[in-house]
Design a protein around this motif. Structure first.
Motif, PDB file in Angstrom:
ATOM      1  N   TYR A   1      -4.413  -8.367  -3.068  1.00 56.87           N
ATOM      2  CA  TYR A   1      -4.021 -10.005  -2.359  1.00 56.87           C
ATOM      3  C   TYR A   1      -2.196  -9.617  -1.181  1.00 56.87           C
ATOM      4  O   TYR A   1      -1.795  -9.061  -1.404  1.00 56.87           O
ATOM      5  CB  TYR A   1      -3.469 -10.837  -2.791  1.00 56.87           C
ATOM      6  N   GLY A   2      -3.035 -10.228  -0.270  1.00 52.31           N
ATOM      7  CA  GLY A   2      -1.937 -10.232   0.711  1.00 52.31           C
ATOM      8  C   GLY A   2      -1.146 -11.477   0.621  1.00 52.31           C
ATOM      9  O   GLY A   2      -1.616 -12.476  -0.460  1.00 52.31           O
TER      10      GLY A   2
ATOM     11  N   PHE B   1       0.572  -1.384   0.009  1.00 42.56           N
ATOM     12  CA  PHE B   1      -0.485  -0.176   0.075  1.00 42.56           C
ATOM     13  C   PHE B   1       0.901   1.130  -0.216  1.00 42.56           C
ATOM     14  O   PHE B   1       0.457   2.415  -0.861  1.00 42.56           O
ATOM     15  CB  PHE B   1      -1.329   0.256   1.008  1.00 42.56           C
ATOM     16  N   ARG B   2       2.181   1.271   0.332  1.00 45.56           N
ATOM     17  CA  ARG B   2       3.090   2.337   0.795  1.00 45.56           C
ATOM     18  C   ARG B   2       2.410   3.081  -0.818  1.00 45.56           C
ATOM     19  O   ARG B   2       2.746   4.121  -0.797  1.00 45.56           O
ATOM     20  CB  ARG B   2       4.276   2.240   0.967  1.00 45.56           C
TER      21      ARG B   2
ATOM     22  N   GLU C   1      -1.056 -16.654  -7.617  1.00 46.61           N
ATOM     23  CA  GLU C   1      -2.221 -17.450  -9.351  1.00 46.61           C
ATOM     24  C   GLU C   1      -3.949 -17.208  -9.199  1.00 46.61           C
ATOM     25  O   GLU C   1      -4.349 -17.443  -9.694  1.00 46.61           O
ATOM     26  CB  GLU C   1      -0.661 -18.457  -9.410  1.00 46.61           C
ATOM     27  N   ASP C   2      -3.790 -17.847  -7.661  1.00 40.95           N
ATOM     28  CA  ASP C   2      -5.229 -17.874  -7.626  1.00 40.95           C
ATOM     29  C   ASP C   2      -5.944 -16.422  -7.833  1.00 40.95           C
ATOM     30  O   ASP C   2      -7.736 -16.677  -8.347  1.00 40.95           O
ATOM     31  CB  ASP C   2      -5.279 -18.085  -6.213  1.00 40.95           C
ATOM     32  N   CYS C   3      -5.299 -15.391  -6.620  1.00 39.08           N
ATOM     33  CA  CYS C   3      -6.177 -14.213  -6.953  1.00 39.08           C
ATOM     34  C   CYS C   3      -6.159 -13.844  -8.715  1.00 39.08           C
ATOM     35  O   CYS C   3      -7.159 -13.128  -8.629  1.00 39.08           O
ATOM     36  CB  CYS C   3      -5.196 -13.360  -6.793  1.00 39.08           C
TER      37      CYS C   3
ATOM     38  N   LEU D   1      -3.670  -6.073  -7.589  1.00 39.38           N
ATOM     39  CA  LEU D   1      -2.578  -5.371  -6.553  1.00 39.38           C
ATOM     40  C   LEU D   1      -2.088  -6.277  -5.732  1.00 39.38           C
ATOM     41  O   LEU D   1      -2.443  -6.687  -4.894  1.00 39.38           O
ATOM     42  CB  LEU D   1      -2.706  -3.646  -6.570  1.00 39.38           C
ATOM     43  N   ALA D   2      -0.450  -6.221  -5.359  1.00 40.92           N
ATOM     44  CA  ALA D   2      -0.371  -6.275  -4.564  1.00 40.92           C
ATOM     45  C   ALA D   2      -0.330  -5.322  -3.240  1.00 40.92           C
ATOM     46  O   ALA D   2       0.280  -4.838  -3.351  1.00 40.92           O
ATOM     47  CB  ALA D   2       1.205  -7.170  -4.373  1.00 40.92           C
TER      48      ALA D   2
END
Lengths: 532, 286
Positions: free
Chosen positions: A490-491, A329-330, A497-499, A518-519
Motif C-alpha cells: 500500500y502507498g 520497498f527498500r 485500515e482500508d487495506c 506490506l507498506a
C-alpha cells in the motif's frame, strides 16, 4: 602430592595437552569467529600457530626449559598465522622469555611469565582491544598474582576459572560480539589451550566442548552500538630477515594509514608485520625497503568471509542497484540481498544522477534494476558512460524488479547473476491500482473523476468507484492458476485500515492464495499487487 | 563387503534395511544436555523434536560420531571389508579423525573410510547408489571408482523456510534473517564448488518458484553432462511433503530415466537446518 613446580618433562606434556584440547575444539572457534573479521579462521590459525612449536618438540628430546623456550619462541613467531595466531605467538614469546631462564617453574614464575606475555602482546599490537585474548591473559595474570595456592594445579584451575568469568565479559566489552550472540573466539581459544594444559596436571582426559555453551541470544535492542569498521580486503603478513635499523615509529606511521589489525614484531634478526589492508602489494614493496623478504602470506578476507558465511561478496564483487517507488520497498529489496536502492518519486533520476550514484558506490560490478520503463533509458545511458562493469536488466515495474532479485546471489559474479536473475523476471505479475484526479478516457473506456482503476501489463483492467471492487475485479481478471501468493503493497495515499479490511476480504474469497499486506510507501499507486 | 553410514543419511529405515546399510547415530544435545535420538525414531518423535526446535530458545546441537559407537558398529562386521561412508568431512572433522584413529588403532578391522563430500539428501543418494553397487557384487575398487564418478556428477539443492537457523549457524546476519522470515522469503541453497559446503543461490516466495528454479538447474546439469539417467533423494523436514511430491513429479516428467525417492528426514539435520526444509540430492549419469 601437590604439584609445586613444572619441570621440562611436565611442561612438555602440558603443552602437548594444550595442543590436543585445541585440536579437538578448534572448529568451534571458527564457527564463533566474528572479530576482527568474521572469516571463520580463528581456530585454524591458532591451531596452526601452536602446532608449529609442538611439531618440533615432538620430533626431538629437549631436556631444559631453555631448550623448550627456544623452540616455542622461534617456531610460533615464524609460523604465526592471522591476527589470533600473531597474538598467541607474542604471548608465548614473553612467557618463554621468562620460563627459559629457569630450570623449573613455580607459581611466581608462572605469574611473571603471564606478565611478560601480556606485555609482549600489548606492545606488538598497534591498537590492543579489550574483550579479546588480552582480557583473558590479564584475568589469568591477576589470578596468579593474587596468591600462591601452594599447588600449581590449583593455581592454574583458579586462574582458568577467572579466565572463564572474563570470557563472559567479552560481549560487553566488544559490542560486535553481543550483536552476534557469541563470546570472543580468540579469547576462548586461549582458554582451550589452558584447559588442555591444566587437564594434564589434573590427570583428566581431553574432551569435546559444546559450541552452544558459548552462544547466547544476540543483542537486538540496539543498545549494543557496533562501531563502524572499515572492511579491508586482505590479511597480509610479511617477514623480513636482517631488517635495517628503522625507528619503530616510522614503520608504525606508515602502516597506520594503510589498514587495521596491525601487529609488528621486531627481533634481532627479523621483522614481522601483520595488517588487514586493501593494498598488500604496496605493503610488500615497503617492507622490501627494510630488508630481505623471507615470507609473505596474503589471504583474501572477503573470500574468506564469503566462504564462511555462505553469502558474502564474490571475488568479482557484484552488487545490485534497484530503483524503488516508495521507501517501504527498500527493506523488501534488502531482504533479497539487494545492496543499494535509489528512491524515486515524481522526479525520475537522470542518466547523470545514476552515473554519479554508481561512481560513489564502492563496488566495481553492478546489475541495475530500473523497475520503471521510464527510468530504463537513463539507466542504459549511465551504464554506457561509466567505467564500471554494469548490466541493466529491463525490469519495467517494481514487482518485476522484486521477482528478478530472487535470482541474485552475492556468491556469484555478474555474468552468472544476470543469467539467474533473467530466469526469475517473470516469476511475479503486477496489478497497479490508482485513483483518477480528473475524468479521462483510457483504452477506449471512461474513467470518472475520483474513480479507482487498475492497470495490468500497461492496459486498463478494472474501473469503479469502490477500491475493493476494483481490486477484486482485477484479481479475477488475472490468471491466478499456479499462483500461491498475493502481496499488497500500500502507498502513502492509502489508509492502512482500508487495506487491512481489503486484505481480509481477499483472504476469504481467495482461499488458495496466501495474502499479505506490506507498506510500500509509493506516492503514485494506491496499491501495487504482486501475484506469484 | 558392508556399508556403514551415519545419521546424516536421510534414507528411511525400510530402505536402509533393504540395502543392508548400518547407520551410526550422531549424538544430539538440547540446551547442552543429551537428547535421545536414533534412526529408529518414530515419525511422531521426530515431529516432537521438530516442534521443540521451533521454540527459538531451545538450542540443539550435534557433535562428532562417538568412537565407541563406531567401534561397536565395526565390530559387528569383524572379518569383513567395511566401507565407512560419511557426510562431507568439512561438516564434521572430528568424525573423520575419529574414524581414522579407530582404523589405525584396530588393524584387525578392514575399514575403508570414504568422505562422500556432500550433505543430507546428496549424501543419501550417494549412499544409496553405493549400497546398490555392493549388492550387485561390485568389488571395493569398483565401488571406490563409482564414488569418485558420483561425486563429480552430484548436486545438492535445498530450500530453507525459516532463516533464523541460517543465522544461528553463522550463514546470514540476524537482521537479514528476521527481515527475510518476516517477508516470508525462502532461501535457496546449492552445493558449492568447495566440497562439502553450501552456498546461497537466491531466494523465492513460494514452492512453485522454488521447484521451477530447481528444475531449471537440474535440466542444465542434464544438458551439460549429457545425462541420460538421474537418481535423486528428496528429504523433507516439516509439512512440505506436497512440495516434495511436486518436485518429484516434475523430475520424473523429464525425458530421461529417473529414480526419485522422498524420505522424511532423520533427526541429525534438524539442529543445523531448522524445522522447515526440503532438499534434493541427485546424481546425473551419462
Amino acid at each position: 602430592m601437590p604439584e609445586v613446580t613444572l619441570g621440562p618433562e611436565t611442561l612438555i606434556r602440558c603443552l602437548f595437552g594444550a595442543q590436543e584440547y585445541l585440536e579437538r575444539n578448534y572448529d568451534i572457534l571458527n564457527n564463533l569467529n566474528v572479530f576482527p573479521v568474521p572469516d571463520g579462521d580463528t581456530g585454524t590459525n591458532m591451531l596452526s600457530t601452536f602446532e608449529a612449536g609442538i611439531r618440533v618438540l615432538k620430533s626431538g628430546d629437549y631436556g631444559s626449559l631453555g631448550d623448550i623456550a627456544g623452540i616455542m619462541n622461534a617456531e610460533l613467531t615464524r609460523h604465526s598465522r592471522g591476527n589470533s595466531g600473531f597474538i598467541l605467538a607474542r604471548f608465548f614469546h614473553g612467557f618463554f622469555e621468562v620460563a627459559g631462564k629457569h630450570s623449573s617453574l613455580d607459581h611466581h614464575q608462572l605469574a611473571d611469565g603471564f606478565t611478560a606475555g601480556l606485555f609482549q602482546v600489548k606492545s606488538s599490537l598497534f591498537s590492543p582491544v579489550e574483550g579479546t585474548m588480552i582480557t583473558i591473559i590479564r584475568a589469568m595474570e591477576d589470578s596468579f598474582k593474587e596468591g600462591d595456592d601452594g599447588d600449581l594445579t590449583v593455581s592454574l584451575e583458579t586462574a582458568l576459572a577467572a579466565a572463564r568469568e572474563a570470557l563472559k565479559e567479552t560481549p560487553r566489552l566488544l559490542p560486535v560480539l553481543a550483536k552476534a550472540g557469541v563470546v570472543d573466539s580468540g579469547a576462548l581459544g586461549f582458554i582451550f589451550l589452558m584447559e588442555g594444559f591444566s587437564r594434564v596436571l589434573k590427570g583428566l582426559s581431553m574432551e569435546r566442548e559444546q559450541e552452544e555453551d558459548y552462544r547466547f541470544p544476540p543483542e537486538t535492542s540496539g543498545s549494543a552500538v557496533v562501531p563502524e569498521v572499515k572492511n579491508f580486503g586482505y590479511c597480509t603478513e610479511v617477514t623480513i630477515l636482517r631488517p635495517r635499523l628503522v625507528p619503530r615509529e616510522e614503520v608504525t606511521a606508515y602502516l597506520e594509514t594503510r589498514g587495521d589489525s596491525i601487529a609488528l614484531v621486531r627481533e634481532d634478526d627479523f621483522l614481522k608485520v601483520h595488517i588487514h589492508t586493501d593494498i598488500p602489494g604496496e605493503i610488500i614493496e615497503y617492507m622490501k625497503t627494510l630488508g630481505a623478504v623471507e615470507h609473505v602470506k596474503i589471504d583474501n578476507l572477503k573470500e574468506q568471509i564469503s566462504r564462511f558465511s555462505g553469502e558474502g561478496m564474490s571475488g568479482d564483487d557484484c552488487a545490485v542497484l534497484a530503483f524503488i517507488p516508495g521507501e517501504g520497498f527498500r527493506e523488501i529489496f534488502q531482504s533479497l540481498g539487494v545492496n543499494h536502492c535509489i528512491l524515486y518519486t515524481s522526479h525520475l533520476p537522470s542518466a547523470g544522477e545514476i552515473l554519479d550514484a554508481l561512481e560513489e558506490m564502492p563496488e566495481k560490478n553492478f546489475i541495475l534494476l530500473p523497475n520503471n520503463k521510464n527510468i530504463l533509458p537513463a539507466a542504459m545511458t549511465a551504464a554506457k558512460k561509466t567505467d564500471k562493469h554494469v548490466a541493466v536488466l529491463h525490469t519495467v515495474d517494481v514487482v518485476q524488479g522484486l521477482a528478478t532479485s530472487y535470482g541474485y546471489s552475492a556468491n556469484d559474479g555478474i555474468d552468472d547473476n544476470v543469467t539467474s536473475m533473467k530466469e526469475c523476471m517473470n516469476l511475479a505479475r503486477g496489478i497497479f491500482v490508482y485513483r483518477s484526479n480528473a475524468a479521462a478516457e483510457f483504452d477506449g473506456r471512461v474513467i470518472g473523476s475520483g474513480d479507482y482503476f487498475s492497470l495490468i501489463n500497461g492496459s486498463l483492467a478494472a474501473v469503479g468507484d469502490s477500491l475493493s471492487e476494483v481490486v477484486l475485479s482485477s484479481v479475477e481478471l488475472s490468471d491466478i492458476d499456479g499462483c500461491e501468493n498475493l502481496s499488497l503493497y500500500y502507498g502513502d495515499l492509502c489508509r492502512p485500515e482500508d487495506c487491512s479490511r481489503l486484505t481480509e476480504d481477499l483472504k476469504k474469497r481467495k482461499e488458495d492464495l496466501e495474502v499479505e499486506l506490506l507498506a510500500g510507501g509509493q506516492t503514485r499507486e494506491l496499491l501495487i499487487l504482486a501475484l506469484e | 563387503m558392508v556399508l556403514i553410514a551415519d545419521s546424516a543419511c536421510q534414507l528411511n529405515q525400510e530402505t536402509l534395511k533393504k540395502l543392508g546399510i548400518r547407520v551410526v547415530d550422531y549424538p544430539m544435545y538440547l540446551n547442552g544436555k543429551d537428547y535421545p535420538v536414533s534412526m529408529d525414531m518414530s515419525r511422531e518423535d521426530k515431529e516432537k523434536l521438530r516442534l521443540m526446535l521451533k521454540e527459538k530458545e531451545n538450542v540443539f546441537s550435534t557433535s562428532g560420531l562417538k568412537e565407541e559407537d563406531l567401534l561397536a558398529a565395526y565390530r559387528e562386521f569383524t572379518g569383513e571389508k567395511i566401507i565407512s561412508i560419511h557426510q562431507a568431512s568439512s561438516a564434521s572433522t572430528v568424525t573423520m579423525n575419529t574414524i581414522k584413529n579407530v582404523a589405525s588403532e584396530h588393524p584387525d578391522l578392514d575399514i575403508t573410510y570414504v568422505d562422500a563430500g556432500f550433505l543430507t539428501a546428496a549424501y543419501s543418494v550417494i549412499v544409496q547408489d553405493v549400497a546398490l553397487a555392493i549388492q550387485s557384487g561390485a568389488s571395493l575398487q569398483e565401488v571406490l571408482g563409482l564414488i569418485d564418478l558420483m561425486k563429480t556428477s552430484c548436486r545438492h539443492l535445498g530450500v530453507v523456510y525459516d532463516l533464523f537457523y541460517l543465522h544461528r549457524t553463522g550463514r546470514i546476519g540476524l537482521a537479514k534473517a528476521v527481515l527475510g522470515t518476516a517477508m516470508k522469503i525462502l532461501a535457496l541453497l546449492s552445493s558449492a564448488e568447495e566440497v562439502g559446503t553450501l552456498k546461497s543461490i537466491g531466494k523465492a516466495k513460494n514452492s512453485t518458484q522454488v521447484n521451477q528454479r530447481f528444475l531449471g538447474i537440474i535440466k542444465k546439469d542434464l544438458e551439460e553432462k549429457r545425462g541420460r539417467r538421474i537418481h535423486a533423494v528428496i528429504s523433507v523436514i516439516g509439512p512440505h511433503e506436497k512440495e516434495a511430491e511436486d518436485l518429484k513429479r516434475q523430475v520424473e516428467a523429464l525425458d530421461v530415466e529417473t529414480r526419485v525417492e522422498i524420505h522424511y528426514t532423520n533427526h541429525s539435520n534438524m539442529a543445523h537446518i531448522g524445522p522447515d526444509f526440503y532438499d534434493i540430492g541427485y546424481i546425473v549419469y551419462a
